[in-house]
Design a protein around this motif. Structure first.
Motif, PDB file in Angstrom:
ATOM      1  N   GLY A 108       0.813  -1.208   0.000  1.00  0.00           N
ATOM      2  CA  GLY A 108       0.000   0.000   0.000  1.00  0.00           C
ATOM      3  C   GLY A 108       0.850   1.262   0.000  1.00  0.00           C
ATOM      4  N   VAL A 109       1.893   1.287   0.845  1.00  0.00           N
ATOM      5  CA  VAL A 109       2.786   2.456   0.892  1.00  0.00           C
ATOM      6  C   VAL A 109       3.544   2.600  -0.415  1.00  0.00           C
ATOM      7  N   LEU A 110       4.046   1.487  -0.944  1.00  0.00           N
ATOM      8  CA  LEU A 110       4.791   1.522  -2.204  1.00  0.00           C
ATOM      9  C   LEU A 110       3.901   1.999  -3.347  1.00  0.00           C
ATOM     10  N   GLY A 111       2.660   1.527  -3.381  1.00  0.00           N
ATOM     11  CA  GLY A 111       1.747   1.976  -4.431  1.00  0.00           C
ATOM     12  C   GLY A 111       1.461   3.459  -4.345  1.00  0.00           C
ATOM     13  N   ALA A 112       1.265   3.965  -3.118  1.00  0.00           N
ATOM     14  CA  ALA A 112       1.041   5.405  -2.953  1.00  0.00           C
ATOM     15  C   ALA A 112       2.265   6.193  -3.400  1.00  0.00           C
ATOM     16  N   GLY A 113       3.465   5.699  -3.074  1.00  0.00           N
ATOM     17  CA  GLY A 113       4.678   6.383  -3.521  1.00  0.00           C
ATOM     18  C   GLY A 113       4.807   6.397  -5.031  1.00  0.00           C
ATOM     19  N   ALA A 114       4.435   5.301  -5.680  1.00  0.00           N
ATOM     20  CA  ALA A 114       4.494   5.254  -7.141  1.00  0.00           C
ATOM     21  C   ALA A 114       3.511   6.235  -7.765  1.00  0.00           C
ATOM     22  N   VAL A 115       2.326   6.356  -7.178  1.00  0.00           N
ATOM     23  CA  VAL A 115       1.326   7.312  -7.695  1.00  0.00           C
ATOM     24  C   VAL A 115       1.856   8.741  -7.566  1.00  0.00           C
ATOM     25  N   LEU A 116       2.448   9.065  -6.428  1.00  0.00           N
ATOM     26  CA  LEU A 116       2.998  10.417  -6.234  1.00  0.00           C
ATOM     27  C   LEU A 116       4.038  10.742  -7.293  1.00  0.00           C
ATOM     28  N   ARG A 117       4.872   9.791  -7.606  1.00  0.00           N
ATOM     29  CA  ARG A 117       5.920  10.034  -8.591  1.00  0.00           C
ATOM     30  C   ARG A 117       5.346  10.137  -9.997  1.00  0.00           C
ATOM     31  N   ALA A 118       4.305   9.377 -10.279  1.00  0.00           N
ATOM     32  CA  ALA A 118       3.652   9.495 -11.584  1.00  0.00           C
ATOM     33  C   ALA A 118       3.005  10.863 -11.742  1.00  0.00           C
ATOM     34  N   VAL A 119       2.330  11.348 -10.699  1.00  0.00           N
ATOM     35  CA  VAL A 119       1.714  12.672 -10.757  1.00  0.00           C
ATOM     36  C   VAL A 119       2.773  13.750 -10.936  1.00  0.00           C
ATOM     37  N   THR A 120       3.916  13.588 -10.255  1.00  0.00           N
ATOM     38  CA  THR A 120       5.006  14.560 -10.395  1.00  0.00           C
ATOM     39  C   THR A 120       5.503  14.615 -11.831  1.00  0.00           C
ATOM     40  N   MET A 121       5.671  13.473 -12.466  1.00  0.00           N
ATOM     41  CA  MET A 121       6.155  13.459 -13.840  1.00  0.00           C
ATOM     42  C   MET A 121       5.129  14.055 -14.800  1.00  0.00           C
ATOM     43  N   LEU A 122       3.860  13.893 -14.494  1.00  0.00           N
ATOM     44  CA  LEU A 122       2.830  14.520 -15.320  1.00  0.00           C
ATOM     45  C   LEU A 122       2.788  16.031 -15.112  1.00  0.00           C
ATOM     46  N   GLY A 123       3.079  16.476 -13.909  1.00  0.00           N
ATOM     47  CA  GLY A 123       2.954  17.896 -13.596  1.00  0.00           C
ATOM     48  C   GLY A 123       4.160  18.729 -13.958  1.00  0.00           C
ATOM     49  N   TYR A 124       5.357  18.131 -13.963  1.00  0.00           N
ATOM     50  CA  TYR A 124       6.587  18.887 -14.234  1.00  0.00           C
ATOM     51  C   TYR A 124       7.404  18.124 -15.264  1.00  0.00           C
ATOM     52  N   ARG A 125       7.360  18.618 -16.511  1.00  0.00           N
ATOM     53  CA  ARG A 125       7.976  17.910 -17.623  1.00  0.00           C
ATOM     54  C   ARG A 125       9.084  18.772 -18.241  1.00  0.00           C
ATOM     55  N   PRO A 126      10.260  18.196 -18.533  1.00  0.00           N
ATOM     56  CA  PRO A 126      10.641  16.812 -18.267  1.00  0.00           C
ATOM     57  C   PRO A 126      11.200  16.584 -16.863  1.00  0.00           C
ATOM     58  N   ALA A 127      11.767  17.643 -16.232  1.00  0.00           N
ATOM     59  CA  ALA A 127      12.371  17.511 -14.917  1.00  0.00           C
ATOM     60  C   ALA A 127      12.521  18.909 -14.331  1.00  0.00           C
ATOM     61  N   LEU A 128      13.061  18.982 -13.119  1.00  0.00           N
ATOM     62  CA  LEU A 128      13.356  20.256 -12.470  1.00  0.00           C
ATOM     63  C   LEU A 128      14.857  20.470 -12.421  1.00  0.00           C
ATOM     64  N   TRP A 129      15.265  21.735 -12.560  1.00  0.00           N
ATOM     65  CA  TRP A 129      16.673  22.065 -12.669  1.00  0.00           C
ATOM     66  C   TRP A 129      17.177  22.747 -11.399  1.00  0.00           C
ATOM     67  N   PHE A 130      18.441  22.462 -11.090  1.00  0.00           N
ATOM     68  CA  PHE A 130      19.171  23.063  -9.975  1.00  0.00           C
ATOM     69  C   PHE A 130      20.444  23.665 -10.565  1.00  0.00           C
ATOM     70  N   PRO A 131      21.033  24.700  -9.949  1.00  0.00           N
ATOM     71  CA  PRO A 131      22.262  25.265 -10.541  1.00  0.00           C
ATOM     72  C   PRO A 131      23.349  24.238 -10.819  1.00  0.00           C
ATOM     73  N   ASP A 132      23.495  23.231  -9.947  1.00  0.00           N
ATOM     74  CA  ASP A 132      24.515  22.207 -10.173  1.00  0.00           C
ATOM     75  C   ASP A 132      24.203  21.331 -11.380  1.00  0.00           C
ATOM     76  N   SER A 133      22.930  21.259 -11.784  1.00  0.00           N
ATOM     77  CA  SER A 133      22.532  20.340 -12.841  1.00  0.00           C
ATOM     78  C   SER A 133      23.308  20.582 -14.128  1.00  0.00           C
ATOM     79  N   TYR A 134      23.531  21.833 -14.448  1.00  0.00           N
ATOM     80  CA  TYR A 134      24.171  22.163 -15.723  1.00  0.00           C
ATOM     81  C   TYR A 134      25.625  21.700 -15.755  1.00  0.00           C
ATOM     82  N   THR A 135      26.312  21.804 -14.612  1.00  0.00           N
ATOM     83  CA  THR A 135      27.680  21.296 -14.549  1.00  0.00           C
ATOM     84  C   THR A 135      27.722  19.797 -14.755  1.00  0.00           C
ATOM     85  N   TYR A 136      26.767  19.087 -14.147  1.00  0.00           N
ATOM     86  CA  TYR A 136      26.719  17.638 -14.325  1.00  0.00           C
ATOM     87  C   TYR A 136      26.537  17.268 -15.794  1.00  0.00           C
ATOM     88  N   VAL A 137      25.695  18.019 -16.513  1.00  0.00           N
ATOM     89  CA  VAL A 137      25.439  17.702 -17.913  1.00  0.00           C
ATOM     90  C   VAL A 137      26.683  17.960 -18.756  1.00  0.00           C
TER      91      VAL A 137
END
Length: 520
Positions: free
Chosen positions: A59-88
């Motif tokens: 039950g907990v795992l399923g709820a966590g999977a739903v939260l992550r699915a909603v996040t991917m639907l709401g923020y596409r493709p991802a969220l950026w942090f200042p460090d992200s660009y250096t990593y890329v």
């Protein structure tokens, strides 16, 4: 002789017939007994666990999977942090970075053929779910009840800030799963040289993802020595497996910069830490170090990070880039002098920064800009403005083969913002989770010692055994992950989150049954 053999044969036949009658009678009794909704189990039958046995966790795992699915639907493709660009940049142009090791960049490079930061975010969300699974499985193996093991995994699976961190293109989720996996292997029932080798490789990968993983190698080595009752084979194999990849990376770093290490910013970050308290009137630095002094009282100074990135910092004003070997060495000398001259001020600064991990609310720190990166945004974040990040954005567009700006889709994004306002693990609760394991372990030890003394009629030493101390490894690891960043740089909210699953695992282990009674 023949008569004796015949007698023995008759005896064996009679015994076999008696056993057969008892067995058939037992089967008949079981067949006549009402099932009460459950199939009867024969003695010695080891029925494999069913989904019902894991219903709380599923039950907990399923709820966590739903939260992550909603996040991917709401923020596409991802969220950026200042460090992200250096990593890329490092992912597309592989070479050691002076500030951050390249482990996370190699993770990005592994996924680069997909040309999708959404795929990266999905992979990180799956790793976040894996952290919860590892916590649950380790706790259940310790004999913890299903509901309690599921509760231990819940912060990793359901905390809104954990979900948001997984959607950020930063190294912390990858680091967390590597450390939790190493902890899982370290408390496994059998400790073989292969297991020790796996632990070392996981810790090496964690170190090359975030340098805070390096002190953990010593923590795990001490635990393996304890488990093996002082025998050094397992610890030696683990240390060798951890050292070889790190040394190999160090050779690559030296070939690139002609410097020893895996990063070139340790002195700079420690300098920024000491500027929260350093008083040059007390330190009396030599002229070459005096140029790094800040005449303002500590209470009027900016957060520590400004001494690395702000153009007004005395360190940044020095000739050349901030992370040259000369500048880093100079900053390190200043920091060392500050700590030696003001040890109590340094300790007070570390404790005050550490205390930020345990507040009930979540005050803005170190500034509104950085704090905002850890919240699900209501509007599309602006493109990067600083020069290194703008270069990184160009590389990111090559990686994606298209635009990289975050698209916010309602109502999914709004659901996650509302969820983040309501569901998180407060720092004060984390403090309780950290305080309970040593307290409960001490209580269990005193009870065991008292019972042993009563049984022997006098004083006796009670050794709970290596297994009963298994909580100590994830507990010490969690404490180290919380203490090291404020000690060498500064507090940051995202540095707290990888420690949470380990702290919850420690509490689950100390409340479980006797843990691995026959650990070798």
């Amino acid at each position: 002789m023949r008569k004796g053999r015949r007698v023995v044969g008759l005896v064996r036949r009679d015994r076999a017939l008696a056993a057969w009658r008892r067995w058939t009678a037992r089967i008949g009794d079981l067949a006549r007994r009402p099932s009460r909704g459950r199939a009867p189990r024969l003695r010695g039958d080891r029925r494999p666990p069913s989904l019902r046995d894991h219903r709380w966790f599923l039950g907990v795992l399923g709820a966590g999977a739903v939260l992550r699915a909603v996040t991917m639907l709401g923020y596409r493709p991802a969220l950026w942090f200042p460090d992200s660009y250096t990593y890329v940049v490092t992912a597309l142009r592989p070479r050691p970075d002076l500030v951050r090791p390249a482990g996370y960049s190699m993770f990005l490079r592994l996924l680069e053929p997909l040309h999708s930061f959404a795929a990266v975010a999905l992979a990180q969300h799956l790793l976040g779910l894996l952290v919860g699974v590892l916590v649950y499985l380790t706790a259940r193996r310790a004999g913890v009840a299903g509901w309690a093991a599921a509760l231990a995994s819940a912060p990793a699976l359901l905390d809104a800030y954990q979900v948001e961190l997984e959607h950020l293109l930063v190294s912390d989720t990858l680091f967390a799963v590597l450390v939790v996996a190493a902890a899982r292997l370290s408390v496994s029932p059998r400790l073989t040289w292969r297991t020790a080798c796996g632990i070392g490789l996981l810790l090496a990968a964690a170190t090359l993802t975030r340098t805070v993983g390096l002190p953990l190698v010593a923590v795990f080595a001490a635990w393996l020595l304890y488990r093996a009752r002082g025998r050094v084979l397992a610890a030696g194999v683990m240390l060798a497996a951890a050292a070889l990849p790190v040394l190999g990376y160090g050779v690559w770093f030296h070939a690139t910069y002609q410097r020893v290490g895996i990063v070139g910013a340790n002195g700079v970050f420690l300098y920024s830490k000491t500027m929260t308290f350093a008083d040059c009137s007390v330190m009396d630095p030599p002229p070459d170090l005096a140029v790094l002094c800040d005449p303002r009282p500590p209470a009027q100074r900016p957060p520590a990070q400004e001494y690395i990135w702000s153009s007004e910092s005395a360190l940044v004003k020095l000739p050349g880039i901030t992370f040259t070997e000369e500048t880093d060495t100079l900053a390190g000398r200043f920091a060392s002098l500050a700590i030696r001259s003001q040890p109590l001020d340094y300790a007070g600064s570390v404790l005050s920064e550490l205390a930020r991990s345990f507040t009930w609310d979540r005050p803005v720190y170190p500034d509104a800009e950085v704090y905002g990166y850890y919240r699900f945004p209501a509007a599309t974040p602006p493109p990067p403005g600083r020069y290194p990040a703008t270069v990184g954005a160009e590389f990111a567009q090559r990686y994606e083969r298209g635009p990289i700006s975050t698209v916010i889709a309602e109502p999914y994004a709004g659901w996650m913002r509302s969820y983040q306002d309501a569901v998180r693990l407060p720092g004060a609760v984390l403090l309780v989770v950290l305080l309970l394991p040593p307290a409960l372990a001490g209580l269990r030890w005193r009870r065991a010692r008292r019972g042993a003394a009563d049984a022997s009629g006098g004083a006796a030493d009670a050794d709970p055994g290596a297994g009963s101390a298994a909580w100590a490894l994830p507990w010490v690891t969690a404490v180290a992950l919380l203490v090291v960043p404020p000690a060498v740089a500064e507090f940051d909210y995202r540095y707290v989150l990888p420690a949470v699953p380990l702290a919850c695992l420690a509490l689950a282990l100390v409340t479980g049954k006797a843990f691995f009674k026959n650990i070798p």
